[in-house]
Structures are given as C-alpha cells and as structure tokens.
Scaffold this active site. Structure first.
Site, PDB file in Angstrom:
ATOM      1  N   ASN A  90      -4.341   7.165  -0.185  1.00 13.72           N
ATOM      2  CA  ASN A  90      -4.698   5.239  -0.165  1.00 13.72           C
ATOM      3  C   ASN A  90      -5.863   6.600   1.231  1.00 13.72           C
ATOM      4  O   ASN A  90      -6.532   5.013   1.849  1.00 13.72           O
ATOM      5  CB  ASN A  90      -4.107   5.204  -0.208  1.00 13.72           C
ATOM      6  CG  ASN A  90      -3.678   5.202  -1.397  1.00 13.72           C
ATOM      7  OD1 ASN A  90      -4.334   4.212  -2.574  1.00 13.72           O
ATOM      8  ND2 ASN A  90      -2.232   4.234  -1.474  1.00 13.72           N
ATOM      9  N   HIS A 114       0.165  -7.089  -7.544  1.00 14.14           N
ATOM     10  CA  HIS A 114       1.023  -5.735  -6.620  1.00 14.14           C
ATOM     11  C   HIS A 114       3.181  -6.495  -6.154  1.00 14.14           C
ATOM     12  O   HIS A 114       3.309  -7.782  -6.491  1.00 14.14           O
ATOM     13  CB  HIS A 114       0.635  -6.158  -4.954  1.00 14.14           C
ATOM     14  CG  HIS A 114       0.688  -4.085  -4.712  1.00 14.14           C
ATOM     15  ND1 HIS A 114       2.618  -4.443  -3.906  1.00 14.14           N
ATOM     16  CD2 HIS A 114       1.173  -3.236  -4.671  1.00 14.14           C
ATOM     17  CE1 HIS A 114       3.038  -3.415  -3.809  1.00 14.14           C
ATOM     18  NE2 HIS A 114       2.256  -2.251  -4.719  1.00 14.14           N
ATOM     19  N   GLU A 167      -4.196 -10.328  -4.561  1.00 16.67           N
ATOM     20  CA  GLU A 167      -5.463  -9.338  -4.189  1.00 16.67           C
ATOM     21  C   GLU A 167      -6.626  -9.958  -3.740  1.00 16.67           C
ATOM     22  O   GLU A 167      -7.157 -10.826  -4.137  1.00 16.67           O
ATOM     23  CB  GLU A 167      -4.871  -8.232  -4.809  1.00 16.67           C
ATOM     24  CG  GLU A 167      -3.293  -7.648  -4.814  1.00 16.67           C
ATOM     25  CD  GLU A 167      -2.859  -6.743  -5.336  1.00 16.67           C
ATOM     26  OE1 GLU A 167      -3.320  -5.312  -4.659  1.00 16.67           O
ATOM     27  OE2 GLU A 167      -2.244  -5.941  -6.807  1.00 16.67           O
ATOM     28  N   SER A 178      -5.291  -3.374  -6.848  1.00 14.17           N
ATOM     29  CA  SER A 178      -4.609  -2.113  -6.745  1.00 14.17           C
ATOM     30  C   SER A 178      -4.809  -1.585  -7.854  1.00 14.17           C
ATOM     31  O   SER A 178      -4.378  -0.033  -7.504  1.00 14.17           O
ATOM     32  CB  SER A 178      -3.211  -2.235  -6.269  1.00 14.17           C
ATOM     33  OG  SER A 178      -2.192  -2.860  -6.875  1.00 14.17           O
ATOM     34  N   ASP A 202      -3.434 -10.389   0.101  1.00 14.66           N
ATOM     35  CA  ASP A 202      -3.367  -9.496   0.461  1.00 14.66           C
ATOM     36  C   ASP A 202      -5.223  -8.368   0.394  1.00 14.66           C
ATOM     37  O   ASP A 202      -5.670  -8.322  -1.274  1.00 14.66           O
ATOM     38  CB  ASP A 202      -2.665  -8.852  -0.588  1.00 14.66           C
ATOM     39  CG  ASP A 202      -1.627  -7.354  -0.329  1.00 14.66           C
ATOM     40  OD1 ASP A 202      -2.511  -6.565  -0.069  1.00 14.66           O
ATOM     41  OD2 ASP A 202      -1.459  -7.347  -1.528  1.00 14.66           O
ATOM     42  N   HIS A 249      -6.814  -3.178   0.243  1.00 14.83           N
ATOM     43  CA  HIS A 249      -7.024  -2.172  -0.828  1.00 14.83           C
ATOM     44  C   HIS A 249      -9.034  -2.711  -0.065  1.00 14.83           C
ATOM     45  O   HIS A 249      -9.837  -2.191  -0.729  1.00 14.83           O
ATOM     46  CB  HIS A 249      -7.389  -2.079  -2.253  1.00 14.83           C
ATOM     47  CG  HIS A 249      -5.806  -1.329  -2.212  1.00 14.83           C
ATOM     48  ND1 HIS A 249      -5.674  -0.173  -2.512  1.00 14.83           N
ATOM     49  CD2 HIS A 249      -4.538  -1.846  -3.000  1.00 14.83           C
ATOM     50  CE1 HIS A 249      -4.459   0.738  -3.043  1.00 14.83           C
ATOM     51  NE2 HIS A 249      -4.017  -0.883  -3.603  1.00 14.83           N
ATOM     52  N   LYS A 257      -3.678   2.523   4.872  1.00  9.26           N
ATOM     53  CA  LYS A 257      -4.672   3.128   3.402  1.00  9.26           C
ATOM     54  C   LYS A 257      -5.981   3.328   3.794  1.00  9.26           C
ATOM     55  O   LYS A 257      -6.159   4.194   4.343  1.00  9.26           O
ATOM     56  CB  LYS A 257      -4.939   2.161   2.249  1.00  9.26           C
ATOM     57  CG  LYS A 257      -4.093   1.759   2.209  1.00  9.26           C
ATOM     58  CD  LYS A 257      -3.623   0.372   1.091  1.00  9.26           C
ATOM     59  CE  LYS A 257      -3.058   0.702  -0.713  1.00  9.26           C
ATOM     60  NZ  LYS A 257      -1.425   0.273  -0.283  1.00  9.26           N
TER      61      LYS A 257
END
Length: 407
Positions: free
Chosen positions: A39, A125, A167, A171, A196, A199, A231
């Site tokens: 990542n 996630h 998220e 992911s 979250d 990413h 990440k």
C-alpha cells in the site's frame, strides 16, 4: 487432550478444499518483485528523507516507545506528528495509535452511547465491522453505498443517537463512498458520520488531505475521520481525527489507546517526514490517477472484469478462490506481486486480484506487470479467453437488503 488439535486440522483441510488456505511468505530486503500488492502509494516508505528522519529518532529514542502513551511512551515526536496531521486534515485534534485497526476500534466504541444505532456499509473493512461488534451497539448493515438505505435505517430509529460508519475509498474495489450525500442524510437525522479514510489519505483531496476533505467535510463538527499511517505515508500506525472534545474522550476512555504501547518514536518521526512530502506530492497523485486509468484500459481490453477505481486500488475478478490463488502465484513466478482476495475477506463472495498502485514502481515496471497479469489470467473452461464476472461459481450479488446485527 489432542482432540482440539485434530479439530483444527479438520477445519484447515476444509479451508484447503475450498481454496482458502493462507500462507505466510517471508520477503527479504531488496525483494526484486514489482510490487502491486503493498500500500505504499506514494513510494515514501523508502524515501531518503523519511528514512533519515526515522534514523535520527532511532538514535535518540532507541527501538521502542517503552510504554503506553499515558505512562511513558508519549514523546515530543508523537505530539508533533499529531499536530501536523490535524493541520493537514483540517480538524481540531488528531490522536495517533499503533495501528489503523486499533484506531477504528477506538473510534467506533468512543462514539457509542446508550441506545446508539450504528449504520454500517456492507463493504466496510474488518476493523470497522469488529468495532461495531465490540461496541455492543445495535448495528444495521446497509447495502453498499446505498444512501437511501442509510436514510431508511436512520428514519426507523427516531430520537436515538446514531453513527453512520463507512470507508471513503473502499479497500476491496477502490470505489469512493458518496460522502457528501451520506453526511447530508446523517445531519438531517442528527447522526454522526465516521469515515475511515485509509485509502484516501495522501491519494485524494486538496494537498492529499483525503476524500473527506475532497467532499468539503474537513473540520465538520459531526464528522470523525480515521486513517492508517501505513499506506500512502509508508509507515505504521493509525490516527483518529476530529473535534477536540472527542479526542480528549479517547485519551481518557479509549481502551486500545490507554492499554497499548505507543508506536515507536522512529516510526512516528518517519511518518511526520512523509506527511510533509505527501502534502507537496500533487505530481505523484496525478501519476497515480493516470496509472489507474491505464490499468483499467489495458485489463479491460484483455477482456478481464476490472473495477473502475476512484483512487489507487484496482481489482480484477477471478473465477473463484482457487483460480485467484493460482493466478497470483503465476504472477509471482513472473516477478509481479499482487494481492489475492478471497472469501471471507471479500464482502460479496467474489474472489479477486487486488492491484495497489505505487509511484515507487517505475512506469516501465508497472506496464510490464500489467502484461504479466494479462498473460497469466485464468482461461474459461472452454479455453475461449478470460472469464467474466458472471462465470464465477456461487457468485452472489452485493448486499441488497438491510441486515441487523444485535448486540
């Protein structure tokens, strides 16, 4: 006495029969594989300024923090990193944890009051799912990215405190949550929004501040943001960011903060250097976006079922778990590392290769890796080319109904 071990062996055999065996593979320093599995989106894990900052802190503080943040482990490096993260994200305060997983557990639990309803996206996630379960709160799992389903869940619980949990960039497939719409619905019903941004941070938004900032929600008093530092920032750890009152609440009550050893100061110092680099990395973000578009064109032209990414995660559906494992192994034999996602790690029971793009990989190596992925793709039973999504045995559509998890 050995019955419990025999039971574990039987369960392992069942997983192997289903193609779900997981194996640890050691990776040496300087591993030559083209990395489309990690990542490290901006290639900062090995950046000279990041490594140098970590080295200076290592010399000054030693290997570890030697204690929890409240006992002995809260160094000036940790506090400086939190100040930098709060400034970047446009929030009152940020609190650093030793992992993104623990940050999510703390954030979910910290937002729960008596009678709180949690409304969680079906593709969230595992750390968010576990946070909901551990919190003990009633949780409604809604269809993926379905704003109407979220609105219906909130409307069905009038007068109750509620938190919408999602998220930002998911992911598994790399798609972006409708954050502005979710926030509008949450605010209309007096609910909070927990995002979250693992990413998204470093990859999207103004100066890489993430998808929450890109949606115009930075600093909103009813929004809490979590993210990993492992990440785009190339380090380790996690962060919860939002109103100062909530961060104070976590310092005083968050079990995964209070009872956990602090992240090593050397890691915190390296991440702080990475934050400064990431904020100025618009050129790298543009390159990531271009690579994502190129990957979709190349894989799609080969007939492979590929996702349409909103950041730097691209997924390609495989016929099933065994085919996904074999495909990843064939790529690895060609010097290309790819992620291999199979049930139960995938929310819709589809097996995938997940490609995480990194500007730390040269453009030539990246394009070579895509060719290897195409050439190693599993063929259909009739040998007529790559299979489509619909040919996967047992494929089920993504969650389309509201699922309730009671405490």
């Amino acid at each position: 006495m050995a019955d419990w071990l025999a039971a574990l062996d039987r369960r392992a055999a069942l997983r192997a029969k289903a193609g779900l065996t997981r194996t640890l593979r050691p990776r040496a320093a300087g591993d030559p594989d083209v990395d489309l599995a990690g990542n490290d989106y901006l290639g900062l894990a090995t950046h000279p300024e990041v490594v140098a900052a970590a080295g200076r802190a290592l010399s000054g503080y030693g290997l570890g923090a030697t204690g929890s943040r409240l006992v002995r482990g809260s160094t000036d490096v940790h506090h400086a990193l939190e100040d930098d993260l709060a400034d970047w994200l446009g929030v009152d305060r940020a609190l650093v944890f030793s992992s993104g997983y623990l940050a999510n557990l703390a954030a979910v639990r910290g937002l729960v009051q008596p009678r709180t309803l949690l409304v969680s996206d079906a593709h969230n996630h595992a750390s968010l799912i576990d946070g909901c379960r551990i919190s003990g709160a009633e949780t409604v799992v809604t269809a993926h990215a379905d704003v109407d389903a979220v609105a219906a869940a909130l409307a069905a619980a009038p007068g109750r405190p509620a938190v919408v949990v999602t998220e930002s960039v998911f992911s598994v497939d790399g798609d972006l949550a409708p954050l502005a719409a979710l926030h509008a619905v949450a605010r209309r019903h007096g609910a909070l929004l927990l995002v979250d941004d693992a990413h998204g941070l470093g990859v999207t938004g103004p100066a890489g501040a993430g998808a929450v900032a890109a949606a115009g929600l930075a600093g909103a008093p009813d929004v809490v943001v979590t993210a990993t530092l492992s990440k785009a920032l190339g380090g380790a750890g996690g962060v919860v960011a939002g109103p100062a009152e909530f961060v104070r609440h976590l310092v005083e009550t968050g079990r995964t903060f209070i009872f956990d050893t602090a992240p090593p100061p050397a890691v915190a110092a390296g991440v702080r250097a990475a934050v400064a680099l990431a904020r100025a990395a618009d050129d790298l973000r543009a390159e990531l976006a271009d690579r994502a578009r190129y990957a979709v064109r190349r894989l799609g032209a080969a007939g492979l079922p590929v996702s349409t990414p909103d950041a730097a995660v691209v997924s390609v559906t495989a016929p099933g778990p065994e085919a996904a494992t074999a495909w990843a192994a064939d790529c690895r034999s060609r010097g290309v590392a790819v992620g291999c996602f199979r049930p139960p790690s995938t929310p819709d029971h589809r097996s995938r290769l997940r490609l995480t793009l990194s500007t730390g990989v040269t453009r030539a190596d990246f394009e070579h890796a895509l060719e290897a992925i195409v050439e190693c793709a599993p063929q259909s039973r009739t040998g007529g080319g790559p299979v489509s999504v619909r040919s996967e045995p047992g494929l089920r559509a993504p969650q389309s109904r509201t699922e309730v998890i009671l405490p």
